[in-house]
Motif scaffolding. Structure first.
Motif, PDB file in Angstrom:
ATOM      1  N   UNK A  66      -3.234   2.106  -6.796  1.00 22.79           N
ATOM      2  CA  UNK A  66      -4.644   2.043  -6.407  1.00 22.79           C
ATOM      3  C   UNK A  66      -5.000   2.984  -5.261  1.00 22.79           C
ATOM      4  N   UNK A  67      -3.988   3.479  -4.530  1.00 27.88           N
ATOM      5  CA  UNK A  67      -4.278   4.347  -3.389  1.00 27.88           C
ATOM      6  C   UNK A  67      -3.640   5.723  -3.518  1.00 27.88           C
ATOM      7  N   UNK A  68      -2.816   5.918  -4.525  1.00 26.73           N
ATOM      8  CA  UNK A  68      -2.111   7.192  -4.673  1.00 26.73           C
ATOM      9  C   UNK A  68      -3.106   8.328  -4.826  1.00 26.73           C
ATOM     10  N   UNK A  69      -2.884   9.387  -4.052  1.00 29.23           N
ATOM     11  CA  UNK A  69      -3.788  10.520  -4.073  1.00 29.23           C
ATOM     12  C   UNK A  69      -4.929  10.402  -3.080  1.00 29.23           C
ATOM     13  N   UNK A  70      -5.131   9.211  -2.532  1.00 29.08           N
ATOM     14  CA  UNK A  70      -6.200   9.012  -1.537  1.00 29.08           C
ATOM     15  C   UNK A  70      -5.633   8.687  -0.159  1.00 29.08           C
ATOM     16  N   UNK A  71      -4.562   7.925  -0.110  1.00 31.28           N
ATOM     17  CA  UNK A  71      -3.941   7.532   1.157  1.00 31.28           C
ATOM     18  C   UNK A  71      -2.662   8.340   1.369  1.00 31.28           C
ATOM     19  N   UNK A  72      -2.344   8.581   2.637  1.00 31.47           N
ATOM     20  CA  UNK A  72      -1.120   9.315   2.955  1.00 31.47           C
ATOM     21  C   UNK A  72      -0.416   8.648   4.130  1.00 31.47           C
ATOM     22  N   UNK A  73       0.878   8.457   3.993  1.00 30.16           N
ATOM     23  CA  UNK A  73       1.709   7.851   5.021  1.00 30.16           C
ATOM     24  C   UNK A  73       2.435   8.945   5.801  1.00 30.16           C
ATOM     25  N   UNK A  74       2.462   8.836   7.112  1.00 28.91           N
ATOM     26  CA  UNK A  74       3.204   9.807   7.918  1.00 28.91           C
ATOM     27  C   UNK A  74       3.773   9.093   9.141  1.00 28.91           C
ATOM     28  N   UNK A  75       4.614   9.791   9.874  1.00 31.47           N
ATOM     29  CA  UNK A  75       5.184   9.175  11.074  1.00 31.47           C
ATOM     30  C   UNK A  75       5.470  10.227  12.135  1.00 31.47           C
ATOM     31  N   UNK A  76       5.445   9.782  13.382  1.00 25.18           N
ATOM     32  CA  UNK A  76       5.851  10.595  14.516  1.00 25.18           C
ATOM     33  C   UNK A  76       7.061   9.875  15.097  1.00 25.18           C
ATOM     34  N   UNK A  77       8.251  10.343  14.751  1.00 24.57           N
ATOM     35  CA  UNK A  77       9.475   9.657  15.141  1.00 24.57           C
ATOM     36  C   UNK A  77       9.617   9.563  16.649  1.00 24.57           C
TER      37      UNK A  77
ATOM     38  N   UNK B 180       0.830  -1.202   0.000  1.00 22.09           N
ATOM     39  CA  UNK B 180       0.000   0.000   0.000  1.00 22.09           C
ATOM     40  C   UNK B 180       0.865   1.253   0.000  1.00 22.09           C
ATOM     41  N   UNK B 181       1.721   1.386   1.006  1.00 23.29           N
ATOM     42  CA  UNK B 181       2.577   2.562   1.107  1.00 23.29           C
ATOM     43  C   UNK B 181       3.773   2.223   1.983  1.00 23.29           C
ATOM     44  N   UNK B 182       4.932   2.675   1.574  1.00 25.96           N
ATOM     45  CA  UNK B 182       6.163   2.449   2.348  1.00 25.96           C
ATOM     46  C   UNK B 182       7.026   3.701   2.307  1.00 25.96           C
ATOM     47  N   UNK B 183       7.585   4.049   3.452  1.00 24.75           N
ATOM     48  CA  UNK B 183       8.525   5.163   3.548  1.00 24.75           C
ATOM     49  C   UNK B 183       9.881   4.615   3.963  1.00 24.75           C
TER      50      UNK B 183
END
Length: 125
Positions: free
Chosen positions: A63-74, A48-51
């Motif tokens: 299939x998810x680009x533009x709809x899903x967003x990946x983020x993190x709180x280090x 789905x998404x990997x950083x």
């Protein structure tokens, strides 16, 4: 050893939103690529998404680009997946994944060492 614990799944209406969280615990220092896969019933597991911290790049499935967003709180060692404009096709078990290695060119193959237990997302139309 790294433990990954997902939270935030559940049900939503089509067009709605959900946010998944993944808390990493254990030997997290040195983790490079971290993200999400999903298993849709009757289909193969899908990235789905990997950083990847080493390159600073984030990769999304078409299939998810533009709809899903990946983020993190280090500081909290927590990764998030923001699911927006949900579709019934997004219904799946979502897994948090992580590895010390670099997967910039092969992230969709799913060769991550660490996997969470998975969390259900159900989208109704």
């Amino acid at each position: 050893q790294v433990d990954l614990l997902e939270s935030g799944g559940g049900s939503a209406q089509a067009g709605g939103s959900l946010t998944l969280a993944c808390k990493a615990d254990g030997h997290t220092r040195g983790l490079n690529c971290m993200g999400w896969f999903r298993q849709i019933p009757g289909k193969e597991r899908e990235g789905v998404a990997v950083h990847c911290a080493g390159s600073g790049s984030t990769f999304y499935a078409a299939s998810v680009k533009g709809r899903f967003a990946d983020s993190q709180d280090t500081a909290k060692k927590t990764k998030y997946l923001h699911l927006n404009s949900l579709k019934s096709d997004d219904t799946a078990i979502y897994y948090c994944v992580a590895d010390n290695r670099s997967f910039e060119s092969s992230w969709e193959r799913g060769l991550f060492k660490y996997w969470g237990q998975g969390i259900q997302v159900t989208v109704s139309s």
